[in-house]
Write a protein that holds these residues in place. Structure first.
Motif, mmCIF file in Angstrom:
data_model
loop_
_atom_site.group_PDB
_atom_site.id
_atom_site.type_symbol
_atom_site.label_atom_id
_atom_site.label_comp_id
_atom_site.label_asym_id
_atom_site.label_seq_id
_atom_site.Cartn_x
_atom_site.Cartn_y
_atom_site.Cartn_z
ATOM 1 N N THR A 188 6.176 8.810 -1.611
ATOM 2 C CA THR A 188 5.988 9.899 -2.570
ATOM 3 C C THR A 188 7.162 10.857 -2.532
ATOM 4 N N HIS A 189 7.551 11.282 -1.349
ATOM 5 C CA HIS A 189 8.647 12.243 -1.231
ATOM 6 C C HIS A 189 9.971 11.630 -1.680
ATOM 7 N N LEU A 190 10.188 10.370 -1.355
ATOM 8 C CA LEU A 190 11.425 9.722 -1.780
ATOM 9 C C LEU A 190 11.455 9.567 -3.297
ATOM 10 N N ALA A 191 10.344 9.148 -3.898
ATOM 11 C CA ALA A 191 10.294 8.998 -5.354
ATOM 12 C C ALA A 191 10.511 10.343 -6.048
ATOM 13 N N ASN A 192 9.901 11.401 -5.523
ATOM 14 C CA ASN A 192 10.092 12.731 -6.110
ATOM 15 C C ASN A 192 11.543 13.189 -5.995
ATOM 16 N N ALA A 193 12.172 12.899 -4.853
ATOM 17 C CA ALA A 193 13.566 13.294 -4.666
ATOM 18 C C ALA A 193 14.484 12.535 -5.613
ATOM 19 N N ILE A 194 14.302 11.220 -5.735
ATOM 20 C CA ILE A 194 15.121 10.415 -6.637
ATOM 21 C C ILE A 194 14.900 10.852 -8.077
ATOM 22 N N ARG A 195 13.656 11.141 -8.423
ATOM 23 C CA ARG A 195 13.337 11.601 -9.783
ATOM 24 C C ARG A 195 14.015 12.939 -10.061
ATOM 25 N N GLY A 196 13.978 13.834 -9.083
ATOM 26 C CA GLY A 196 14.622 15.125 -9.272
ATOM 27 C C GLY A 196 16.132 15.011 -9.418
ATOM 28 N N LEU A 197 16.748 14.110 -8.656
ATOM 29 C CA LEU A 197 18.194 13.931 -8.730
ATOM 30 C C LEU A 197 18.634 13.270 -10.019
ATOM 31 N N LEU A 198 17.757 12.471 -10.636
ATOM 32 C CA LEU A 198 18.133 11.755 -11.854
ATOM 33 C C LEU A 198 17.733 12.488 -13.130
ATOM 34 N N ILE A 199 16.538 13.071 -13.148
ATOM 35 C CA ILE A 199 16.072 13.677 -14.408
ATOM 36 C C ILE A 199 15.667 15.142 -14.246
ATOM 37 N N GLY A 200 15.826 15.702 -13.049
ATOM 38 C CA GLY A 200 15.496 17.094 -12.828
ATOM 39 C C GLY A 200 14.135 17.272 -12.181
ATOM 40 N N GLY A 201 13.978 18.380 -11.490
ATOM 41 C CA GLY A 201 12.724 18.661 -10.795
ATOM 42 C C GLY A 201 12.993 18.977 -9.340
ATOM 43 N N GLU A 202 11.954 18.821 -8.522
ATOM 44 C CA GLU A 202 12.065 19.122 -7.096
ATOM 45 C C GLU A 202 13.102 18.217 -6.448
ATOM 46 N N VAL A 203 14.028 18.828 -5.702
ATOM 47 C CA VAL A 203 15.070 18.049 -5.041
ATOM 48 C C VAL A 203 15.152 18.394 -3.556
ATOM 49 N N ALA A 204 15.390 19.665 -3.250
ATOM 50 C CA ALA A 204 15.690 20.070 -1.877
ATOM 51 C C ALA A 204 14.561 19.714 -0.915
ATOM 52 N N GLY A 205 13.341 20.153 -1.220
ATOM 53 C CA GLY A 205 12.229 19.907 -0.311
ATOM 54 C C GLY A 205 11.932 18.432 -0.146
ATOM 55 N N PRO A 235 0.808 -1.226 0.000
ATOM 56 C CA PRO A 235 0.000 0.000 0.000
ATOM 57 C C PRO A 235 0.840 1.275 0.000
ATOM 58 N N LEU A 236 1.956 1.269 0.720
ATOM 59 C CA LEU A 236 2.807 2.460 0.738
ATOM 60 C C LEU A 236 3.292 2.812 -0.665
ATOM 61 N N THR A 237 3.695 1.796 -1.428
ATOM 62 C CA THR A 237 4.263 2.029 -2.755
ATOM 63 C C THR A 237 3.206 2.456 -3.762
ATOM 64 N N PHE A 238 2.099 1.741 -3.789
ATOM 65 C CA PHE A 238 1.116 1.971 -4.848
ATOM 66 C C PHE A 238 0.154 3.114 -4.545
ATOM 67 N N THR A 239 0.226 3.713 -3.370
ATOM 68 C CA THR A 239 -0.560 4.919 -3.099
ATOM 69 C C THR A 239 0.338 6.150 -3.074
ATOM 70 N N SER A 240 1.461 6.067 -3.781
ATOM 71 C CA SER A 240 2.411 7.178 -3.862
ATOM 72 C C SER A 240 2.551 7.613 -5.321
ATOM 73 N N SER A 241 3.425 8.576 -5.546
ATOM 74 C CA SER A 241 3.694 9.041 -6.911
ATOM 75 C C SER A 241 4.855 8.289 -7.542
ATOM 76 N N ALA A 242 5.189 7.123 -6.997
ATOM 77 C CA ALA A 242 6.327 6.369 -7.528
ATOM 78 C C ALA A 242 6.082 5.910 -8.956
ATOM 79 N N LEU A 243 4.867 5.454 -9.257
ATOM 80 C CA LEU A 243 4.598 4.845 -10.560
ATOM 81 C C LEU A 243 3.613 5.635 -11.407
ATOM 82 N N VAL A 244 2.803 6.477 -10.799
ATOM 83 C CA VAL A 244 1.860 7.319 -11.543
ATOM 84 C C VAL A 244 1.815 8.693 -10.887
ATOM 85 N N PRO A 245 1.510 9.740 -11.638
ATOM 86 C CA PRO A 245 1.375 11.067 -11.026
ATOM 87 C C PRO A 245 0.231 11.063 -10.012
#
Length: 268
Positions: A223-240, A195-205
């Motif tokens: 959600t926050h971890l996926a957004n951070a990893i996404r930002g570090l790899l392809i750009g976007g929100e990182v710091a917050g 539930p933690l994984t599939f109710t986050s933004s890891a796989l869908v917006p």
């Protein structure tokens, strides 16, 4: 004539921090060497993330993002997070198996630090996390994924993922110590991580979720971890996102690490 015999008190030899570190690394190496005798463990660690990557990219990618290439760029960072969190289940299952089979009883009879077996298992599984990250990113690049930030960003993503997964693994460790069998560990852990994984933004917006689910997704640590990893790899929100992920990691460690260590000491 009376003979008096005085029993000498037995003084427990205290294990020094340096010896504890050496013993921990030795037991970590033991866990890694087991792959040589059980290569299916490495295959499971390697095949499952690749299977998920192929499945989500080519089955759901066109429907979600319009093209498999666009979805691959979005989803691979989330799959890295999903794979890292799911692999903490292996830590719990391996720990429970060692305990139920009496491995820790044999180790306890040796003059080693009591925490060395637990620490060794966690360190070995952290090394496996690094392997899974490199493998998944490498295979993703073969399919067309591109790191659009920098090498430093990719290394930062790996470091953040390892730190958060290590902190969250304490929850899995506690489950592994409390459950009576590896099967129950798998059932309880999977029911928690899914539930933690599939109710986050890891796989869908997450903006495609219903309102009530978006509210939960906005505070979901995945959600926050996926957004951070996404930002570090392809750009976007990182710091917050990175800050919130680290705060969640600290929270998991503060809550579950003492409970897991207490359970470990009471069980072994």
């Amino acid at each position: 004539m009376t003979t008096l015999s005085t029993a000498m008190p037995v003084v427990a030899r205290r294990v020094t921090p340096l010896a504890t570190l050496q013993q921990t690394m030795t037991l970590a190496w033991r866990s890694l060497v087991q792959i040589k005798h059980n290569p299916w463990e490495l295959l499971d660690l390697s095949i499952q993330p690749i299977m998920f990557l192929l499945l989500f990219t080519y089955v759901f990618g066109g429907a979600i993002s319009g093209s498999t290439g666009d979805y691959l760029q979005f989803a691979l960072p989330g799959l890295l997070v999903q794979n890292a969190l799911f692999y903490t289940l292996s830590t719990a299952i391996g720990l429970n198996t060692d305990i139920t089979k009496g491995v820790f009883d044999r180790l306890r009879s040796l003059p080693i630090a009591r925490t060395a077996p637990l620490s060794g298992r966690i360190i070995a599984d952290t090394v496996k996390q690094v392997w899974a990250f490199v493998l998944l990113v490498g295979f993703g690049m073969i399919l067309g994924f591109r790191v659009t930030t920098s090498l430093l960003g990719a290394l930062g993503a790996l470091a953040l993922l390892v730190v958060v997964a290590l902190a969250m693994s304490w929850m899995s460790v506690l489950i592994g110590l409390k459950a009576s069998s590896p099967e129950k560990v798998q059932m309880i852990s999977f029911s928690t991580m899914m539930p933690l994984t599939f109710t986050s933004s890891a796989l869908v917006p997450s903006d495609t979720f219903p309102g009530w689910l978006q509210t939960w997704s906005d505070i979901n640590p995945v959600t926050h971890l996926a957004n951070a990893i996404r930002g570090l790899l392809i750009g976007g929100e990182v710091a917050g996102a990175t800050l919130v992920s680290l705060l969640w990691a600290a929270g998991f460690a503060v809550v579950f690490a003492p409970l897991a260590i207490l359970a470990f000491r009471s069980r072994v």
